[in-house]
Design a protein around this motif. Sequence first.
Motif, PDB file in Angstrom:
ATOM      1  N   ILE A 135       0.811  -1.222   0.000  1.00 31.56           N
ATOM      2  CA  ILE A 135       0.000   0.000   0.000  1.00 31.56           C
ATOM      3  C   ILE A 135       0.848   1.278   0.000  1.00 31.56           C
ATOM      4  N   HIS A 180      -0.615   4.079   6.827  1.00 34.04           N
ATOM      5  CA  HIS A 180      -0.528   5.536   6.817  1.00 34.04           C
ATOM      6  C   HIS A 180      -0.158   6.090   8.193  1.00 34.04           C
ATOM      7  N   HIS A 230      -8.499   2.712   7.656  1.00 32.11           N
ATOM      8  CA  HIS A 230      -7.372   2.728   6.719  1.00 32.11           C
ATOM      9  C   HIS A 230      -6.315   3.765   7.055  1.00 32.11           C
ATOM     10  N   HIS A 293      -8.758   8.444   3.013  1.00 33.33           N
ATOM     11  CA  HIS A 293      -7.503   9.183   3.219  1.00 33.33           C
ATOM     12  C   HIS A 293      -7.697  10.585   3.779  1.00 33.33           C
ATOM     13  N   HIS A 459       0.330   4.531  -2.930  1.00 32.93           N
ATOM     14  CA  HIS A 459       0.920   5.694  -2.273  1.00 32.93           C
ATOM     15  C   HIS A 459       2.438   5.797  -2.447  1.00 32.93           C
TER      16      HIS A 459
END
Length: 468
Positions: A135, A180, A230, A293, A459
């Motif tokens: 990811i 993230h 996420h 996001h 990403h």
Amino acid sequence: MTPSQHTHPALVDMANHPYLSGLFAPQRKDVDVTGLTVTGDLPADLVGSYLRNGPNPRFDPIGSYTFPIDGDAMVHQVDFDGSTVSYRNRFVRTPAVIAEEEVGRALWSGLFDPYFPDEDDLDGAENTGRDMPDIHVVKHGGRLLAMAEATRPYALDPADLSTIGIESCDGAMLGGSTAHPKIDPATGEMLLFNYAFEAPYLRWSVVGPDGKCTRRPTAIDGVDMPMMIHDMALTQRYVVIFVCPLKFDIIASFTTGSSPLEWLPELGTRIALVPRDGSPVKWVDADPFWVWHFANAYDTENGEVAVDYVRWNEPTHLGVETAPPIADITRTLLNPTTGRITHTKLSDSMVEFPRIDDRSLTRPHNAIASSGQLPGGHAGTDTLFFDDLTTGRQTYWDSGTVSVGEPIFMSGEAHGYWGTIGTDRVTMTSAFYVFPTDDPASGPLCSVNLPIRVPAGLHGAWMSGSPR
Ligand SMILES: [Fe+2]
């Protein structure tokens, strides 16, 4: 083991799979090329490396393939030294990828299939799970990490992108970590969360700038079921986690073949403000919505928390949709004391991948770049959007036949730039595009021809300084 687990899955029909064909078709070779052709003016002060991760199955998949959850990880690197540009890509060689390379075919099926490889095929890799760190790619504390939330991060060697191995960041990451995590530019700390399928369902951790864990995984009270989350946001005071009503039901998935995820809008979206000083979490309740996001968050002067993100009516890509997708860039203001919440739409273009100059993380930012689609545009993302928050004006670069990925802020020695990989849908060739930040809608300063078509992916990150 149920009978279905003995049935060897058939090859996925790649040619007719939207995420295995065309722009998404995987690449299979590791490539190193220097001295790439540049069209336009390459900024002389742009010195560093752009890295990007994405799903890229090592062999033709068997059973099922769910984007972006399935797929082995391939990391792409574009190096700038001020006068020349180079490209490199590498698979993240997990034990599963190595085992499949030994037999020359896929052994593992889709993540949600009720199938495990025959032990006879594994030949010494019987205890190998299938990690897919596909990811994001993050550099922190001397480590370069390929990350995905459902799997453990893998450390890569920054010198050549070769795979070092599983990494827990000194115990900050358990079975997985959000892909993230957020790095506070003021303190150098990396903050992250882990979710789990059993209690405690949600935990947060801190890694110091030296790579040592300074807060071991700490339970966040108030979550009583396994939820898919996420991304996260970070302010100088709070870790901000939006718990949208998307619940895991892995057992039902394996026993009945149903989706492993349930959209439960009656639960609403609940927002955790986790004080970084370790004091008790504060919860704010909201109507149901979904977030993939965040762009950024910060503490306002009057004690509220401002969060900028792409707000969706429902999750996309996961097979739980009940209505057409609607998205906009939203600013949500949260009052930690009263629980008051307000939403303000910053723009209503259908976008994703909102990014800022990461040097402004946790503090007010003045611009958001994202990729998306103009009304009536091509399928997929064909436009870069730029929201100037000081003027409230949105501009865009219509890339024509080029499908563009997530825009990244790249800090040069004198100036900042936006950059992304794009692939022309007519020629099926890829290029790296560099935009000025003062007028990005005027188009790229330069484009760099990449030696292979880079599959549409996820990403990336910019790493300033000598690239190699
Ligand atoms: Fe993501």
